[in-house]
Design a protein around this motif. Structure first.
Motif, PDB file in Angstrom:
ATOM      1  N   ALA A 113      -5.030   6.986 -14.454  1.00 37.55           N
ATOM      2  CA  ALA A 113      -4.480   8.357 -14.475  1.00 37.55           C
ATOM      3  C   ALA A 113      -5.589   8.985 -15.524  1.00 37.55           C
ATOM      4  CB  ALA A 113      -3.569   8.186 -16.070  1.00 37.55           C
ATOM      5  N   ARG A 114      -6.685   8.492 -15.599  1.00 36.02           N
ATOM      6  CA  ARG A 114      -8.076   8.982 -16.543  1.00 36.02           C
ATOM      7  C   ARG A 114      -8.592   9.319 -14.957  1.00 36.02           C
ATOM      8  NH1 ARG A 114     -10.028   5.491 -21.074  1.00 36.02           N
ATOM      9  NH2 ARG A 114     -11.760   6.757 -21.263  1.00 36.02           N
ATOM     10  N   GLU A 115      -8.744   8.680 -13.858  1.00 36.28           N
ATOM     11  CA  GLU A 115      -9.150   8.800 -12.731  1.00 36.28           C
ATOM     12  C   GLU A 115      -9.195   9.967 -11.794  1.00 36.28           C
ATOM     13  OE1 GLU A 115     -10.345   5.120 -10.353  1.00 36.28           O
ATOM     14  OE2 GLU A 115     -11.273   4.183 -12.105  1.00 36.28           O
ATOM     15  N   ALA A 116      -7.851   9.931 -12.037  1.00 34.26           N
ATOM     16  CA  ALA A 116      -7.002  10.956 -11.139  1.00 34.26           C
ATOM     17  C   ALA A 116      -7.493  12.736 -12.121  1.00 34.26           C
ATOM     18  CB  ALA A 116      -5.829  11.034 -11.108  1.00 34.26           C
ATOM     19  N   ALA A 117      -7.009  12.486 -13.755  1.00 32.38           N
ATOM     20  CA  ALA A 117      -7.835  14.026 -13.938  1.00 32.38           C
ATOM     21  C   ALA A 117      -9.286  13.790 -13.829  1.00 32.38           C
ATOM     22  CB  ALA A 117      -7.234  13.584 -15.461  1.00 32.38           C
ATOM     23  N   ARG A 118      -9.794  12.842 -13.697  1.00 34.13           N
ATOM     24  CA  ARG A 118     -11.287  13.736 -13.315  1.00 34.13           C
ATOM     25  C   ARG A 118     -11.887  14.847 -12.415  1.00 34.13           C
ATOM     26  NH1 ARG A 118     -12.365   8.664 -15.486  1.00 34.13           N
ATOM     27  NH2 ARG A 118     -13.264   8.659 -18.277  1.00 34.13           N
ATOM     28  N   ALA A 119     -10.598  13.698 -10.987  1.00 27.94           N
ATOM     29  CA  ALA A 119     -11.372  14.300  -9.709  1.00 27.94           C
ATOM     30  C   ALA A 119     -10.738  15.533  -9.391  1.00 27.94           C
ATOM     31  CB  ALA A 119     -10.126  13.103  -8.942  1.00 27.94           C
ATOM     32  N   THR A 120      -9.499  15.822 -10.449  1.00 32.39           N
ATOM     33  CA  THR A 120      -8.441  16.742 -10.450  1.00 32.39           C
ATOM     34  C   THR A 120      -8.880  18.737 -11.294  1.00 32.39           C
ATOM     35  OG1 THR A 120      -6.552  16.716 -11.520  1.00 32.39           O
ATOM     36  CG2 THR A 120      -6.080  15.615  -9.226  1.00 32.39           C
ATOM     37  N   GLY A 121      -9.802  18.110 -12.032  1.00 28.90           N
ATOM     38  CA  GLY A 121     -10.032  19.135 -13.372  1.00 28.90           C
ATOM     39  C   GLY A 121      -8.400  18.682 -13.955  1.00 28.90           C
ATOM     40  N   ARG A 122      -7.938  18.878 -14.217  1.00 29.27           N
ATOM     41  CA  ARG A 122      -7.000  18.553 -14.871  1.00 29.27           C
ATOM     42  C   ARG A 122      -6.218  17.341 -15.209  1.00 29.27           C
ATOM     43  NH1 ARG A 122      -2.181  21.052 -11.452  1.00 29.27           N
ATOM     44  NH2 ARG A 122      -0.873  21.370 -13.499  1.00 29.27           N
ATOM     45  N   THR A 123      -5.412  18.154 -17.220  1.00 31.66           N
ATOM     46  CA  THR A 123      -5.912  16.734 -17.590  1.00 31.66           C
ATOM     47  C   THR A 123      -4.345  15.965 -17.142  1.00 31.66           C
ATOM     48  OG1 THR A 123      -6.146  17.674 -19.705  1.00 31.66           O
ATOM     49  CG2 THR A 123      -4.599  16.241 -20.204  1.00 31.66           C
ATOM     50  N   ALA A 124      -4.190  14.916 -17.038  1.00 25.81           N
ATOM     51  CA  ALA A 124      -2.864  13.625 -17.084  1.00 25.81           C
ATOM     52  C   ALA A 124      -2.287  14.084 -17.851  1.00 25.81           C
ATOM     53  CB  ALA A 124      -3.759  12.453 -16.761  1.00 25.81           C
ATOM     54  N   ARG A 125      -0.525  13.786 -17.573  1.00 24.44           N
ATOM     55  CA  ARG A 125       0.315  13.850 -18.725  1.00 24.44           C
ATOM     56  C   ARG A 125       0.965  12.139 -18.147  1.00 24.44           C
ATOM     57  NH1 ARG A 125       2.611  18.684 -20.853  1.00 24.44           N
ATOM     58  NH2 ARG A 125       5.148  16.816 -20.900  1.00 24.44           N
ATOM     59  N   VAL A 126       0.577  11.742 -19.668  1.00 27.38           N
ATOM     60  CA  VAL A 126       0.823  10.335 -19.468  1.00 27.38           C
ATOM     61  C   VAL A 126       1.811  10.092 -20.711  1.00 27.38           C
ATOM     62  CG1 VAL A 126      -0.320   8.700 -20.479  1.00 27.38           C
ATOM     63  CG2 VAL A 126      -1.543   9.672 -18.809  1.00 27.38           C
ATOM     64  N   GLN A 127       2.219   8.558 -20.624  1.00 29.46           N
ATOM     65  CA  GLN A 127       3.634   8.403 -21.791  1.00 29.46           C
ATOM     66  C   GLN A 127       3.494   7.408 -21.839  1.00 29.46           C
ATOM     67  OE1 GLN A 127       7.922   9.508 -22.243  1.00 29.46           O
ATOM     68  NE2 GLN A 127       7.275  11.907 -20.999  1.00 29.46           N
ATOM     69  N   LEU A 128       3.281   6.659 -22.573  1.00 32.63           N
ATOM     70  CA  LEU A 128       2.852   5.282 -23.209  1.00 32.63           C
ATOM     71  C   LEU A 128       4.519   4.082 -23.055  1.00 32.63           C
ATOM     72  CD1 LEU A 128       0.298   5.304 -25.702  1.00 32.63           C
ATOM     73  CD2 LEU A 128       0.218   5.645 -23.474  1.00 32.63           C
ATOM     74  N   LYS A 129       4.561   3.074 -22.463  1.00 35.46           N
ATOM     75  CA  LYS A 129       5.718   2.795 -22.118  1.00 35.46           C
ATOM     76  C   LYS A 129       5.622   1.203 -22.827  1.00 35.46           C
ATOM     77  CE  LYS A 129       9.867   0.636 -20.198  1.00 35.46           C
ATOM     78  NZ  LYS A 129      10.378   0.698 -18.109  1.00 35.46           N
ATOM     79  N   GLN A 155      -7.323  11.055 -24.720  1.00 42.16           N
ATOM     80  CA  GLN A 155      -7.103  12.590 -24.896  1.00 42.16           C
ATOM     81  C   GLN A 155      -8.183  12.876 -25.990  1.00 42.16           C
ATOM     82  OE1 GLN A 155      -2.054  12.807 -26.454  1.00 42.16           O
ATOM     83  NE2 GLN A 155      -3.742  12.448 -27.647  1.00 42.16           N
ATOM     84  N   ALA A 156      -9.723  12.380 -26.642  1.00 39.92           N
ATOM     85  CA  ALA A 156     -10.066  13.093 -27.279  1.00 39.92           C
ATOM     86  C   ALA A 156     -11.248  13.524 -26.281  1.00 39.92           C
ATOM     87  CB  ALA A 156     -10.703  12.194 -28.434  1.00 39.92           C
ATOM     88  N   GLU A 157     -11.404  12.667 -25.321  1.00 33.35           N
ATOM     89  CA  GLU A 157     -11.838  13.463 -23.414  1.00 33.35           C
ATOM     90  C   GLU A 157     -11.648  14.498 -22.523  1.00 33.35           C
ATOM     91  OE1 GLU A 157     -13.193   9.774 -21.823  1.00 33.35           O
ATOM     92  OE2 GLU A 157     -11.444  10.141 -20.605  1.00 33.35           O
ATOM     93  N   GLY A 158      -9.598  14.229 -23.390  1.00 33.63           N
ATOM     94  CA  GLY A 158      -9.227  15.300 -22.258  1.00 33.63           C
ATOM     95  C   GLY A 158      -9.095  14.771 -21.042  1.00 33.63           C
ATOM     96  N   THR A 159      -8.867  14.076 -20.504  1.00 31.19           N
ATOM     97  CA  THR A 159      -8.228  13.158 -19.472  1.00 31.19           C
ATOM     98  C   THR A 159      -6.896  13.507 -19.681  1.00 31.19           C
ATOM     99  OG1 THR A 159      -9.124  11.739 -19.520  1.00 31.19           O
ATOM    100  CG2 THR A 159     -10.404  12.554 -18.411  1.00 31.19           C
ATOM    101  N   VAL A 160      -6.427  13.327 -20.609  1.00 30.59           N
ATOM    102  CA  VAL A 160      -5.015  12.567 -21.207  1.00 30.59           C
ATOM    103  C   VAL A 160      -4.966  13.386 -22.023  1.00 30.59           C
ATOM    104  CG1 VAL A 160      -3.257  10.491 -21.991  1.00 30.59           C
ATOM    105  CG2 VAL A 160      -5.188  10.369 -19.834  1.00 30.59           C
ATOM    106  N   LYS A 161      -3.105  13.970 -21.905  1.00 36.82           N
ATOM    107  CA  LYS A 161      -2.700  14.094 -23.233  1.00 36.82           C
ATOM    108  C   LYS A 161      -1.048  13.077 -23.320  1.00 36.82           C
ATOM    109  CE  LYS A 161       0.667  17.877 -24.942  1.00 36.82           C
ATOM    110  NZ  LYS A 161      -0.229  17.487 -26.279  1.00 36.82           N
ATOM    111  N   VAL A 162      -1.210  12.302 -24.121  1.00 37.79           N
ATOM    112  CA  VAL A 162       0.377  11.563 -24.176  1.00 37.79           C
ATOM    113  C   VAL A 162       1.363  12.199 -24.467  1.00 37.79           C
ATOM    114  CG1 VAL A 162       1.321   9.762 -25.606  1.00 37.79           C
ATOM    115  CG2 VAL A 162      -1.140  10.310 -24.881  1.00 37.79           C
ATOM    116  N   THR A 163       2.836  12.445 -23.456  1.00 39.49           N
ATOM    117  CA  THR A 163       3.762  13.155 -24.062  1.00 39.49           C
ATOM    118  C   THR A 163       4.454  12.932 -24.399  1.00 39.49           C
ATOM    119  OG1 THR A 163       3.813  13.117 -21.768  1.00 39.49           O
ATOM    120  CG2 THR A 163       2.303  15.083 -22.455  1.00 39.49           C
ATOM    121  N   GLY A 164       4.088  11.231 -24.439  1.00 37.48           N
ATOM    122  CA  GLY A 164       5.627  10.688 -24.795  1.00 37.48           C
ATOM    123  C   GLY A 164       5.509   8.732 -25.414  1.00 37.48           C
ATOM    124  N   VAL A 165       6.609   8.736 -25.777  1.00 36.67           N
ATOM    125  CA  VAL A 165       6.348   7.069 -26.071  1.00 36.67           C
ATOM    126  C   VAL A 165       7.887   6.115 -26.302  1.00 36.67           C
ATOM    127  CG1 VAL A 165       6.355   5.958 -28.094  1.00 36.67           C
ATOM    128  CG2 VAL A 165       4.218   7.347 -27.738  1.00 36.67           C
TER     129      VAL A 165
END
Length: 378
Positions: A113-129, A155-165
């Motif tokens: 997910a982090r790699e995809a965020a860097r490649a797209t220049g967008r933040t990945a919306r991630v939910q931890l299961k 999250q601190a580096e801006g590649t991911v936003k944890v939207t759910g648990v």
């Protein structure tokens, strides 16, 4: 589709889908609702049912695979969509670009997910299961600290936003099962740890269909019904659809392809597992296991013909099965209801599940791709 097919077809009532979503929202009035539309909306048609669910107030949609979620986006479905069944090398970049929420159960998935965020220049919306006891997907408690720590760093580096648990029950369809309380306690502990470490999720969710219907303390911010959206009871122990305030959305119907008189002692279908006991009338239903009719229901599956419930005579074949009308009249082209709404006197998906030794989930989901869907209330 303008004309009703004549061989076999699944009639899908989208008004029933809307009514069921509203009824389920009333069961969880303080929570948002995710309508699960995986597996082609349990056989009902993902795009059509997703739209109907949205119209009835579903704030979220859920799919298993990313391809299912991307297909909804391609059809113009907007809003929040969660997809949770990932494998290495999946379409992570497309998911991030499509603003999908992606589920993460292990470090490898977070890394992709982090790699995809860097490649797209967008933040990945991630939910931890969290695996709270189902033992399927999800992060084990022993690995939770590491996964949460890595997610906080992302999250601190801006590649991911944890939207759910979130998590999933093993036995919510068995009221009183001891694992239910154990899983709820585990989820609360794992959620509390994540929040202590700096995770501030938009949604916390655990309740599937049976939990939405019977476990109010599992509702959290979001409930996640699947089968119940389509008006099928998730477990006989919980009640019939009508008892749960639901209405089946699918009726599987066919037209008789042949009606003929046969003598006593006549074998029927492969293996002659059924032999007529006297002179009778046989009717041919042009649907078989290639259409989703379970072969395990041979000799037992119920159908409604001519106002009476009959049962499959002999084996279900690939494209057809036979019913013994016991001398009653019928004509080629007469309607057969394979399953539908028991409140109308029709066999139910649960009736077929019992006949085949399976669950109603499988009966509706296995209705094949060559069976046309005809939509009402669209």
């Amino acid at each position: 589709m303008n004309e009703t097919p004549t061989r076999v077809y699944a009639e899908i009532d989208l008004d029933a889908v809307r009514e069921n979503v509203r009824a389920l929202r009333e069961r969880a009035p303080r929570s948002e609702l995710m309508a699960v539309v995986k597996a082609n909306a349990y056989g009902h048609g993902a795009v059509q049912c997703a739209r109907a669910a949205r119209e009835a107030g579903a704030a979220w949609l859920g799919t298993a695979t990313p391809d299912e979620a991307l297909a909804l986006r391609a059809a113009g479905i907007e809003g929040r969509i969660l997809c949770w069944l990932w494998t290495p090398g999946g379409p992570w970049q497309q998911a991030v670009e499509a603003d999908l929420d992606v589920s993460v159960s292990g470090m490898w998935a977070l890394d992709e997910a982090r790699e995809a965020a860097r490649a797209t220049g967008r933040t990945a919306r991630v939910q931890l299961k969290a695996d709270t006891g189902l033992g399927r997907n999800g992060c084990q408690p022993a690995d939770w600290e590491a996964l949460v720590g890595a997610a906080v760093a992302a999250q601190a580096e801006g590649t991911v936003k944890v939207t759910g648990v979130w998590s999933h029950f093993a036995c919510a369809d068995e009221p009183g099962h001891p694992s239910i309380r154990l899983q709820l306690d585990a989820f609360r502990e794992m959620l509390a740890y994540a929040e202590k470490e700096g995770i501030d999720p938009e949604v916390r969710h655990m309740a599937n269909s049976p939990a939405t219907l019977t476990l109010p303390d599992s509702h959290f911010d979001l409930v996640r019904p699947g089968l119940a959206v389509y008006g099928v009871s998730p477990a006989p122990e919980l009640g019939t659809p009508a008892q749960l305030g639901l209405r089946p959305a699918m009726a599987l119907k066919a037209s008789l392809a042949l009606v003929k008189a046969v003598p006593a002692g006549h074998g029927v279908s492969y293996g002659h597992h059924y032999v007529t006991g006297g002179e009778t009338t046989l009717a041919l239903v042009p649907a078989g296991y290639a259409d989703g009719i379970p072969r395990h229901a041979s000799g037992a599956g119920p159908v409604l013909v001519g106002g009476r419930v009959r049962h499959v005579a002999g084996r279900v074949a690939m494209d057809q099965f036979v019913v013994d009308l016991e001398g009653d009249p019928a004509r080629v082209g007469d309607e057969v209801v394979i399953f539908g709404d028991p409140e109308r006197g029709e066999p139910s998906a649960e009736d077929w599940a019992r006949a085949a030794g399976t669950i109603a989930y499988e009966i509706v989901t296995r209705v094949g791709g060559r069976v046309p869907r005809v939509y009402l209330g669209g």
